[in-house]
Write a protein that holds these residues in place. Structure first.
Motif, PDB file in Angstrom:
ATOM      1  N   PHE A   1      30.010 -53.965   8.283  1.00  0.00           N
ATOM      2  CA  PHE A   1      29.602 -52.728   7.482  1.00  0.00           C
ATOM      3  C   PHE A   1      29.349 -51.283   8.499  1.00  0.00           C
ATOM      4  O   PHE A   1      28.612 -51.293   8.961  1.00  0.00           O
ATOM      5  CB  PHE A   1      28.449 -53.289   6.792  1.00  0.00           C
ATOM      6  CG  PHE A   1      27.572 -52.211   5.535  1.00  0.00           C
ATOM      7  CD1 PHE A   1      28.588 -51.935   4.893  1.00  0.00           C
ATOM      8  CD2 PHE A   1      26.574 -51.616   5.315  1.00  0.00           C
ATOM      9  CE1 PHE A   1      28.080 -50.575   3.705  1.00  0.00           C
ATOM     10  CE2 PHE A   1      25.746 -50.860   5.129  1.00  0.00           C
ATOM     11  CZ  PHE A   1      26.976 -50.409   3.944  1.00  0.00           C
ATOM     12  N   ARG A   2      30.743 -51.063   8.370  1.00  0.00           N
ATOM     13  CA  ARG A   2      30.783 -50.062   9.290  1.00  0.00           C
ATOM     14  C   ARG A   2      30.775 -48.751   9.183  1.00  0.00           C
ATOM     15  O   ARG A   2      30.795 -48.357   7.392  1.00  0.00           O
ATOM     16  CB  ARG A   2      32.232 -49.763   9.710  1.00  0.00           C
ATOM     17  CG  ARG A   2      32.594 -51.533  10.568  1.00  0.00           C
ATOM     18  CD  ARG A   2      33.573 -51.155  11.823  1.00  0.00           C
ATOM     19  NE  ARG A   2      34.784 -51.243  11.403  1.00  0.00           N
ATOM     20  CZ  ARG A   2      35.562 -52.330  11.955  1.00  0.00           C
ATOM     21  NH1 ARG A   2      35.255 -53.671  12.009  1.00  0.00           N
ATOM     22  NH2 ARG A   2      37.002 -51.984  10.431  1.00  0.00           N
TER      23      ARG A   2
ATOM     24  N   ARG B   1      28.256 -46.415   8.752  1.00  0.00           N
ATOM     25  CA  ARG B   1      27.004 -46.298   7.775  1.00  0.00           C
ATOM     26  C   ARG B   1      26.008 -46.731   8.666  1.00  0.00           C
ATOM     27  O   ARG B   1      24.927 -46.320   8.182  1.00  0.00           O
ATOM     28  CB  ARG B   1      26.754 -47.427   6.043  1.00  0.00           C
ATOM     29  CG  ARG B   1      27.657 -46.823   5.084  1.00  0.00           C
ATOM     30  CD  ARG B   1      27.645 -45.510   4.732  1.00  0.00           C
ATOM     31  NE  ARG B   1      28.511 -44.852   3.748  1.00  0.00           N
ATOM     32  CZ  ARG B   1      28.772 -43.664   3.532  1.00  0.00           C
ATOM     33  NH1 ARG B   1      29.550 -43.010   4.003  1.00  0.00           N
ATOM     34  NH2 ARG B   1      29.780 -43.888   2.125  1.00  0.00           N
TER      35      ARG B   1
ATOM     36  N   THR C   1      23.839 -49.988  -2.101  1.00  0.00           N
ATOM     37  CA  THR C   1      23.660 -51.456  -2.696  1.00  0.00           C
ATOM     38  C   THR C   1      23.815 -52.556  -1.656  1.00  0.00           C
ATOM     39  O   THR C   1      22.956 -53.304  -1.380  1.00  0.00           O
ATOM     40  CB  THR C   1      24.630 -52.375  -4.196  1.00  0.00           C
ATOM     41  OG1 THR C   1      23.842 -50.986  -5.169  1.00  0.00           O
ATOM     42  CG2 THR C   1      24.011 -53.489  -4.572  1.00  0.00           C
TER      43      THR C   1
ATOM     44  N   SER D   1      22.998 -44.057  -8.369  1.00  0.00           N
ATOM     45  CA  SER D   1      24.448 -43.384  -7.478  1.00  0.00           C
ATOM     46  C   SER D   1      24.820 -42.039  -8.798  1.00  0.00           C
ATOM     47  O   SER D   1      26.062 -41.423  -9.576  1.00  0.00           O
ATOM     48  CB  SER D   1      25.162 -44.184  -8.518  1.00  0.00           C
ATOM     49  OG  SER D   1      24.841 -44.415  -9.500  1.00  0.00           O
TER      50      SER D   1
ATOM     51  N   ILE E   1      37.487 -50.141   6.244  1.00  0.00           N
ATOM     52  CA  ILE E   1      37.327 -50.826   5.695  1.00  0.00           C
ATOM     53  C   ILE E   1      37.781 -52.025   5.005  1.00  0.00           C
ATOM     54  O   ILE E   1      37.976 -53.370   5.214  1.00  0.00           O
ATOM     55  CB  ILE E   1      36.455 -50.320   4.813  1.00  0.00           C
ATOM     56  CG1 ILE E   1      34.871 -49.007   5.660  1.00  0.00           C
ATOM     57  CG2 ILE E   1      35.474 -51.681   4.398  1.00  0.00           C
ATOM     58  CD1 ILE E   1      34.273 -48.241   4.763  1.00  0.00           C
TER      59      ILE E   1
HETATM   60  N1  LIG Z   1      31.406 -50.004   4.627  1.00  0.00           N
HETATM   61  C1  LIG Z   1      31.709 -50.929   3.254  1.00  0.00           C
HETATM   62  N2  LIG Z   1      32.456 -51.912   4.481  1.00  0.00           N
HETATM   63  C2  LIG Z   1      32.734 -52.749   3.506  1.00  0.00           C
HETATM   64  N3  LIG Z   1      32.399 -52.363   2.968  1.00  0.00           N
HETATM   65  C3  LIG Z   1      31.672 -51.986   2.031  1.00  0.00           C
HETATM   66  C4  LIG Z   1      31.318 -50.936   2.892  1.00  0.00           C
HETATM   67  N4  LIG Z   1      30.816 -49.881   1.800  1.00  0.00           N
HETATM   68  C5  LIG Z   1      31.129 -50.722   0.458  1.00  0.00           C
HETATM   69  N5  LIG Z   1      31.973 -51.623   0.758  1.00  0.00           N
HETATM   70  C6  LIG Z   1      32.184 -52.541  -0.314  1.00  0.00           C
HETATM   71  O1  LIG Z   1      32.377 -51.760  -1.585  1.00  0.00           O
HETATM   72  C7  LIG Z   1      31.834 -51.876  -2.256  1.00  0.00           C
HETATM   73  C8  LIG Z   1      31.031 -51.629  -3.442  1.00  0.00           C
HETATM   74  O2  LIG Z   1      29.914 -51.074  -2.679  1.00  0.00           O
HETATM   75  P1  LIG Z   1      28.506 -51.119  -3.274  1.00  0.00           P
HETATM   76  O3  LIG Z   1      28.413 -51.717  -4.170  1.00  0.00           O
HETATM   77  O4  LIG Z   1      27.889 -51.439  -2.206  1.00  0.00           O
HETATM   78  O5  LIG Z   1      28.525 -49.225  -3.813  1.00  0.00           O
HETATM   79  P2  LIG Z   1      27.608 -48.516  -4.739  1.00  0.00           P
HETATM   80  O6  LIG Z   1      27.352 -47.216  -3.696  1.00  0.00           O
HETATM   81  O7  LIG Z   1      26.487 -49.272  -4.830  1.00  0.00           O
HETATM   82  O8  LIG Z   1      27.840 -48.531  -5.563  1.00  0.00           O
HETATM   83  P3  LIG Z   1      26.878 -48.247  -6.934  1.00  0.00           P
HETATM   84  O9  LIG Z   1      26.513 -46.221  -6.889  1.00  0.00           O
HETATM   85  O10 LIG Z   1      28.382 -47.884  -8.020  1.00  0.00           O
HETATM   86  O11 LIG Z   1      26.525 -49.480  -7.479  1.00  0.00           O
HETATM   87  C9  LIG Z   1      31.392 -53.345  -2.377  1.00  0.00           C
HETATM   88  O12 LIG Z   1      32.446 -54.893  -3.384  1.00  0.00           O
HETATM   89  C10 LIG Z   1      31.165 -53.591  -0.865  1.00  0.00           C
HETATM   90  O13 LIG Z   1      31.238 -54.809  -0.495  1.00  0.00           O
END
Ligand SMILES: Nc1ncnc2c1ncn2[C@@H]1O[C@H](COP(=O)(O)OP(=O)(O)OP(=O)(O)O)[C@@H](O)[C@H]1O
Length: 380
Positions: free
Chosen positions: A38-39, A41, A75, A187, A223
């Motif tokens: 999870f890069r 962030r 999330t 969001s 990613i």
């Molecule tokens: N830094 C990251 N590295 C790997 N995968 C990521 C990364 N950031 C997001 N993802 C992937 O992108 C997708 C969306 O991420 P996530 O559900 O966490 O977004 P969110 O900001 O919570 O979206 P929403 O606001 O629509 O709920 C997921 O499948 C997650 O695994």
């Protein structure tokens, strides 16, 4: 040894055999997959860790707010942190998806379920009783409760946010000894969360803030490249294809678009019996992948909301009053409820509701679909 694809294609009429695949692990492209890596962030995770750290020492954590557009890792950050916290004694992290549980009762039912391992009845038990059981257990077990209200904007749309937060934030007053921290995840970048809360909640809610910006193109490529490495067979998705997907994902601003596109492009390559994914596969699926969010948003609508969206599609650009007349023919809902539904669709960016002045007759709203009418109607 795998059979050469062209031979397979000849034998089976242009299909890969059932067990042949471009994927190594297709599950990594599904929505419930939490990535190991999870890069990009780090600073956001640090802020949240800082806020939640007191909980592992048995104290009430600082409240926090996570903001940022869809598909920016909010999330996932919570899942990662809560995964770690869940392994600590004395801490009970609970993530509630407010898209599913959009009422105070729904939120507390989720918390109850996490604590007692069964769901409370959906009716017949008063909120007070439900709350009391949760709080008593926390005090008895000396557990610190950390609740993440994910996609909290849905609680606002249903007008349940202030009551829910009020109960959580003041739990220690109604139930002395209860320790509760709250993380809001929002969001909807147009929603001013603090401003939208009642004054009685505002006065006790001063959260630490972590903002999740849209990933830039290099971050997206990094990613998605990792996802390809884990999910596709070696060499099955070449660099130029990854670049194309990264470009389209960065344009859309939502990482989910890219993940969905990779999966669909892989399936498309398989359907033409190819062992490698090509640009043409990306082209073939890109529109569907870009509309991924539209599909998801429409899926979560209630029957009345769908009905309204369908009515607006039929009267695209029409005045709110005229659209209501058509809507009232299809349902028995009153004007107040209608206005609430219009506001919700507007907030979800499914429609644009704009004020227009009518010469000498005050102001009225016009309702326009925010997406291609055909794309919307196909999903209703
Ligand atoms: N830094 C990251 N590295 C790997 N995968 C990521 C990364 N950031 C997001 N993802 C992937 O992108 C997708 C969306 O991420 P996530 O559900 O966490 O977004 P969110 O900001 O919570 O979206 P929403 O606001 O629509 O709920 C997921 O499948 C997650 O695994």
């Amino acid at each position: 040894m795998r059979t050469h694809v062209s031979a397979m294609a000849d034998d089976s009429g242009g299909m890969l055999s059932w067990d042949e695949s471009v994927f190594r692990d297709e599950h990594v492209f599904e929505i419930d997959y939490v990535p190991d890596a999870f890069r990009h962030r780090e600073s956001q995770l640090q802020t949240l860790q800082y806020a939640l750290r007191p909980a592992v020492r048995g104290n009430r954590p600082l409240n926090a707010m996570v903001r940022g557009p869809p598909g920016t890792g909010k999330t996932t950050a919570i899942q990662k942190l809560f995964g770690e916290l869940g392994g600590r004694p004395g801490v009970r992290p609970v993530r509630v998806n407010c898209q599913v549980d959009a009422t105070r009762y729904g939120v507390f039912s989720r918390v109850f379920q996490s604590i007692f391992d069964y769901e409370p009845p959906s009716s017949g038990v008063s909120f007070k009783k439900l709350f009391g059981q949760v709080a008593d257990r926390l005090v008895d077990e000396e557990e610190v409760l950390v609740v993440a209200l994910d996609d909290v904007n849905y609680l606002f749309y249903e007008n349940e946010a202030s009551d829910t937060l009020y109960s959580l934030l003041r739990a220690h007053e109604t139930h002395p000894g209860a320790k509760v921290g709250v993380v809001l995840v929002c969001s909807d970048t147009d929603l001013d969360v603090i401003e939208a809360l009642d004054g009685r909640v505002q006065s006790v809610f001063r959260p630490e803030e972590a903002y999740f910006p849209v990933y830039d193109r290099e971050e997206v490529a990094d990613i998605l490249g990792e996802r390809v490495r884990v999910g596709f067979r070696d060499g099955a998705l070449p660099m130029n294809v990854l670049d194309r997907v990264a470009e389209q994902t960065a344009e859309a601003g939502d990482l989910r678009v890219g993940i969905d596109m990779l999966r669909r492009a892989g399936l498309h390559a398989e359907s033409r019996a190819s062992e490698t994914v090509a640009i043409e596969d990306v082209e073939a699926v890109s529109e569907r992948a870009r509309n991924h969010r539209l599909t998801r948003d429409i899926e979560t609508l209630s029957d009345a909301e769908r009905e309204l969206l369908g009515t607006i599609a039929d009267h695209d650009g029409g005045r709110a009053g005229d659209v209501y007349d058509a809507f009232a023919d299809r349902t028995d809902l009153g004007y107040t409820r209608y206005t609430e539904l219009v506001n919700k669709l507007d907030r979800l960016d499914l429609i644009d509701a704009r004020y227009e002045s009518l010469e000498g007759r005050g102001r009225s709203r016009t309702l326009t679909l925010a997406h291609d009418a055909e794309a919307v109607e196909r999903r209703l």
